[in-house]
Design a protein around this motif. Structure first.
Motif, PDB file in Angstrom:
ATOM      1  N   ARG A 128       0.818  -1.139  -0.058  1.00 60.65           N
ATOM      2  CA  ARG A 128       0.061   0.016   0.065  1.00 60.65           C
ATOM      3  C   ARG A 128       0.905   1.055  -0.035  1.00 60.65           C
ATOM      4  O   ARG A 128       1.948   1.347   0.876  1.00 60.65           O
ATOM      5  N   SER A 129       0.478   2.083  -0.881  1.00 60.77           N
ATOM      6  CA  SER A 129       1.158   3.355  -1.138  1.00 60.77           C
ATOM      7  C   SER A 129       0.437   4.380  -1.630  1.00 60.77           C
ATOM      8  O   SER A 129      -0.561   4.137  -2.426  1.00 60.77           O
ATOM      9  N   VAL A 130       0.660   5.617  -1.562  1.00 64.52           N
ATOM     10  CA  VAL A 130      -0.133   6.776  -2.374  1.00 64.52           C
ATOM     11  C   VAL A 130       1.011   7.143  -3.502  1.00 64.52           C
ATOM     12  O   VAL A 130       1.713   7.720  -3.692  1.00 64.52           O
ATOM     13  N   VAL A 131       0.418   6.507  -4.866  1.00 61.07           N
ATOM     14  CA  VAL A 131       1.139   6.782  -6.012  1.00 61.07           C
ATOM     15  C   VAL A 131       0.235   7.772  -6.843  1.00 61.07           C
ATOM     16  O   VAL A 131      -0.746   7.620  -7.151  1.00 61.07           O
ATOM     17  N   LEU A 132       0.943   8.967  -6.909  1.00 62.08           N
ATOM     18  CA  LEU A 132       0.251  10.182  -7.264  1.00 62.08           C
ATOM     19  C   LEU A 132       1.238  10.774  -8.633  1.00 62.08           C
ATOM     20  O   LEU A 132       1.937  11.581  -8.130  1.00 62.08           O
ATOM     21  N   ASP A 133       0.859  10.191  -9.809  1.00 59.94           N
ATOM     22  CA  ASP A 133       1.544  10.996 -10.691  1.00 59.94           C
ATOM     23  C   ASP A 133       0.695  11.786 -11.600  1.00 59.94           C
ATOM     24  O   ASP A 133      -0.521  11.916 -11.149  1.00 59.94           O
ATOM     25  N   THR A 134       1.027  12.373 -12.950  1.00 61.40           N
ATOM     26  CA  THR A 134      -0.044  13.188 -13.448  1.00 61.40           C
ATOM     27  C   THR A 134      -1.241  12.754 -13.765  1.00 61.40           C
ATOM     28  O   THR A 134      -2.228  13.357 -13.855  1.00 61.40           O
ATOM     29  N   ASN A 135      -1.187  11.616 -14.179  1.00 58.81           N
ATOM     30  CA  ASN A 135      -2.546  10.740 -14.843  1.00 58.81           C
ATOM     31  C   ASN A 135      -3.437  10.760 -13.593  1.00 58.81           C
ATOM     32  O   ASN A 135      -4.527  10.745 -13.525  1.00 58.81           O
ATOM     33  N   VAL A 136      -2.836  10.013 -12.422  1.00 59.84           N
ATOM     34  CA  VAL A 136      -3.726   9.809 -11.271  1.00 59.84           C
ATOM     35  C   VAL A 136      -4.209  11.476 -10.732  1.00 59.84           C
ATOM     36  O   VAL A 136      -5.495  11.663 -10.247  1.00 59.84           O
ATOM     37  N   ARG A 137      -3.525  12.464 -10.718  1.00 55.64           N
ATOM     38  CA  ARG A 137      -3.755  13.619 -10.230  1.00 55.64           C
ATOM     39  C   ARG A 137      -4.963  14.145 -11.089  1.00 55.64           C
ATOM     40  O   ARG A 137      -5.850  14.837 -10.547  1.00 55.64           O
ATOM     41  N   ARG A 138      -4.940  14.033 -12.617  1.00 55.85           N
ATOM     42  CA  ARG A 138      -5.833  14.421 -13.257  1.00 55.85           C
ATOM     43  C   ARG A 138      -7.177  13.659 -13.057  1.00 55.85           C
ATOM     44  O   ARG A 138      -8.330  14.367 -13.339  1.00 55.85           O
ATOM     45  N   VAL A 139      -7.373  12.316 -12.874  1.00 57.62           N
ATOM     46  CA  VAL A 139      -8.464  11.356 -12.727  1.00 57.62           C
ATOM     47  C   VAL A 139      -9.178  12.046 -11.359  1.00 57.62           C
ATOM     48  O   VAL A 139     -10.482  12.275 -11.396  1.00 57.62           O
ATOM     49  N   LEU A 140      -8.390  12.426 -10.427  1.00 63.39           N
ATOM     50  CA  LEU A 140      -8.966  12.717  -9.035  1.00 63.39           C
ATOM     51  C   LEU A 140      -9.416  14.158  -9.182  1.00 63.39           C
ATOM     52  O   LEU A 140     -10.525  14.538  -8.596  1.00 63.39           O
ATOM     53  N   ALA A 141      -8.901  15.026  -9.839  1.00 60.06           N
ATOM     54  CA  ALA A 141      -9.055  16.624 -10.164  1.00 60.06           C
ATOM     55  C   ALA A 141     -10.554  16.491 -10.858  1.00 60.06           C
ATOM     56  O   ALA A 141     -11.267  17.402 -10.592  1.00 60.06           O
ATOM     57  N   ARG A 142     -10.526  15.774 -11.883  1.00 59.40           N
ATOM     58  CA  ARG A 142     -12.102  15.711 -12.692  1.00 59.40           C
ATOM     59  C   ARG A 142     -13.052  14.990 -11.740  1.00 59.40           C
ATOM     60  O   ARG A 142     -14.190  15.810 -11.511  1.00 59.40           O
ATOM     61  N   THR A 143     -12.731  13.903 -11.373  1.00 60.51           N
ATOM     62  CA  THR A 143     -14.087  13.041 -10.684  1.00 60.51           C
ATOM     63  C   THR A 143     -14.359  13.469  -9.373  1.00 60.51           C
ATOM     64  O   THR A 143     -15.543  13.541  -8.895  1.00 60.51           O
ATOM     65  N   VAL A 144     -13.441  13.916  -8.501  1.00 57.28           N
ATOM     66  CA  VAL A 144     -13.715  14.433  -7.144  1.00 57.28           C
ATOM     67  C   VAL A 144     -13.786  16.060  -7.020  1.00 57.28           C
ATOM     68  O   VAL A 144     -15.015  16.382  -6.330  1.00 57.28           O
ATOM     69  N   ALA A 145     -12.953  16.813  -7.507  1.00 53.64           N
ATOM     70  CA  ALA A 145     -12.658  18.030  -7.586  1.00 53.64           C
ATOM     71  C   ALA A 145     -13.604  18.911  -8.425  1.00 53.64           C
ATOM     72  O   ALA A 145     -13.807  20.183  -8.454  1.00 53.64           O
ATOM     73  N   GLY A 146     -13.958  18.297  -9.571  1.00 55.06           N
ATOM     74  CA  GLY A 146     -14.662  18.891 -10.790  1.00 55.06           C
ATOM     75  C   GLY A 146     -13.968  20.029 -11.426  1.00 55.06           C
ATOM     76  O   GLY A 146     -14.549  20.858 -12.091  1.00 55.06           O
ATOM     77  N   GLU A 147     -12.701  19.628 -11.593  1.00 58.51           N
ATOM     78  CA  GLU A 147     -11.765  20.551 -12.338  1.00 58.51           C
ATOM     79  C   GLU A 147     -11.146  20.041 -13.456  1.00 58.51           C
ATOM     80  O   GLU A 147     -10.983  18.622 -13.464  1.00 58.51           O
ATOM     81  N   ALA A 148     -10.845  20.701 -14.541  1.00 61.70           N
ATOM     82  CA  ALA A 148     -10.365  20.073 -15.761  1.00 61.70           C
ATOM     83  C   ALA A 148      -9.089  19.416 -15.627  1.00 61.70           C
ATOM     84  O   ALA A 148      -8.862  18.335 -16.042  1.00 61.70           O
ATOM     85  N   LEU A 149      -8.156  20.069 -14.878  1.00 61.59           N
ATOM     86  CA  LEU A 149      -6.888  19.697 -14.804  1.00 61.59           C
ATOM     87  C   LEU A 149      -6.309  20.127 -13.359  1.00 61.59           C
ATOM     88  O   LEU A 149      -6.871  20.909 -12.773  1.00 61.59           O
ATOM     89  N   PRO A 150      -5.312  19.322 -12.636  1.00 64.16           N
ATOM     90  CA  PRO A 150      -4.945  19.814 -11.470  1.00 64.16           C
ATOM     91  C   PRO A 150      -4.078  20.827 -11.219  1.00 64.16           C
ATOM     92  O   PRO A 150      -3.675  21.324 -12.554  1.00 64.16           O
ATOM     93  N   ALA A 151      -3.950  21.538 -10.190  1.00 67.70           N
ATOM     94  CA  ALA A 151      -2.973  22.553 -10.134  1.00 67.70           C
ATOM     95  C   ALA A 151      -1.650  22.264 -10.673  1.00 67.70           C
ATOM     96  O   ALA A 151      -1.166  21.164 -10.699  1.00 67.70           O
ATOM     97  N   PRO A 152      -1.030  23.301 -11.313  1.00 72.40           N
ATOM     98  CA  PRO A 152       0.305  23.021 -11.711  1.00 72.40           C
ATOM     99  C   PRO A 152       1.419  22.348 -10.858  1.00 72.40           C
ATOM    100  O   PRO A 152       2.132  21.521 -11.144  1.00 72.40           O
ATOM    101  N   THR A 153       1.170  22.698  -9.499  1.00 68.81           N
ATOM    102  CA  THR A 153       2.133  22.264  -8.580  1.00 68.81           C
ATOM    103  C   THR A 153       1.386  21.343  -7.607  1.00 68.81           C
ATOM    104  O   THR A 153       0.266  21.640  -7.108  1.00 68.81           O
ATOM    105  N   GLN A 154       1.759  20.264  -7.148  1.00 70.31           N
ATOM    106  CA  GLN A 154       1.128  19.166  -6.240  1.00 70.31           C
ATOM    107  C   GLN A 154       1.000  19.902  -5.016  1.00 70.31           C
ATOM    108  O   GLN A 154       1.844  20.381  -4.495  1.00 70.31           O
ATOM    109  N   THR A 155      -0.134  19.793  -4.189  1.00 66.65           N
ATOM    110  CA  THR A 155      -0.366  20.361  -2.970  1.00 66.65           C
ATOM    111  C   THR A 155      -0.630  19.361  -1.877  1.00 66.65           C
ATOM    112  O   THR A 155      -0.692  18.054  -2.132  1.00 66.65           O
ATOM    113  N   VAL A 156      -0.421  19.595  -0.732  1.00 68.17           N
ATOM    114  CA  VAL A 156      -0.778  19.033   0.536  1.00 68.17           C
ATOM    115  C   VAL A 156      -2.127  18.427   0.522  1.00 68.17           C
ATOM    116  O   VAL A 156      -2.442  17.277   0.850  1.00 68.17           O
TER     117      VAL A 156
END
Length: 293
Positions: A128-156
């Motif tokens: 188990r680990s938190v694997v967060l690349d650009t693809n996963v960031r984009r999936v979560l930004a859209r499905t959960v946050a409702g945004e087209a793309l995540p922020a340019p810099t990964q946040t806490v």
């Protein structure tokens, strides 16, 4: 959201060699380093050739550095190849040639950052680990946050959100890491998302909002490749990779018309350990350049 994505992955996952049952933890790490900013279609044949030549850390650790840089070819900035060889040597010296399955010891290896360590834990060791690349960031930004793309810099906050979606047990968590990444790579793409083929379209907040535009567009900058230092360095490295011996300065000078820019790039390549400048024996002669031995 997790069950539909996992079911989709079971049906649509690509058959990649670093996912094969016979993969080694070291092979997984090599794939992750190669895949940084380089598409799968270019990495797959390079990875297969690389692993056939240097299947384990000890093999790569003992290889001539010049051969490593030639084999890296055009996979992206070759400093990554040097770091990978440094990592191999550290694995041999510190861990007896076996890649550690512990996050802290992985992070202590040269060239291994938070993402690579998490990916190795998940994809090589099934942990188990938190694997967060650009693809996963984009999936979560859209499905959960409702945004087209995540922020340019990964946040806490983004990391915490991703962690909340990781299943508790190791096996399912590792599958989720691969599945969410694959969904972003094949369906929830940056420019032309295939929402009709998405297994979680019905719960996607971005789709529900009418697929609004990128909130962070004003902060994103794309740099053209032509005329950049990256292009100059690439031309120098290509010349030296193909050479049978040291290359005279006159031949290096011919790869780029701007002497000042070329000199700056040569100095950077030498400082990074990617190129060796051999000073001439006489003041009347020019230096030569070669790859490290």
């Amino acid at each position: 959201m997790r069950d539909p994505v996992l079911a989709w992955f079971d049906a649509h996952a690509r058959d990649l060699p670093w996912r094969a049952p016979g993969r080694t933890p070291w092979g997984v790490l090599v794939s992750e380093v190669m895949l940084q900013q380089t598409p799968v279609v270019r990495v797959e044949p390079a990875w297969c050739a690389w692993m056939a030549r240097w299947p384990g850390p000890a093999d790569l650790a003992a290889a001539p550095t010049g051969d490593v840089l030639r084999a890296w070819d055009r996979l992206g900035y070759p400093r990554r190849a040097l770091r990978l060889q440094e990592c191999a040597r550290a694995v041999v010296e510190r861990h007896g040639g076996r890649l550690p399955a512990d996050e802290a010891r992985l992070l202590a290896l040269p060239g291994v950052g938070a993402y690579t360590a998490a990916a190795v834990l998940a994809f090589a060791f099934g942990r188990r680990s938190v694997v967060l690349d650009t693809n996963v960031r984009r999936v979560l930004a859209r499905t959960v946050a409702g945004e087209a793309l995540p922020a340019p810099t990964q946040t806490v906050a983004e990391t915490r959100l991703a962690a909340a979606y990781v299943p508790d047990d190791d096996a399912t968590a590792a599958r989720w890491a691969a599945a969410s990444m694959e969904l972003g790579a094949l369906v929830c793409t940056a420019r032309s998302p295939r929402c009709d083929a998405c297994p979680v379209r019905d719960v996607c907040r971005w789709v529900a909002a009418g697929r609004p535009g990128d909130l962070h567009a004003h902060r994103r900058r794309t740099q053209a490749f032509t005329g950049t230092d990256r292009q100059v360095r690439g031309r120098v490295m290509a010349l030296l990779r193909e050479a049978l011996g040291p290359v005279p300065a006159s031949a290096v000078d011919a790869v780029w018309p701007d002497p000042a820019q070329l000199a700056r790039c040569l100095d950077a390549l030498v400082a990074d350990g990617l190129v060796v400048r051999v000073e001439a024996a006489s003041v009347d002669d020019a230096p030569t350049y070669r790859l490290p031995h």
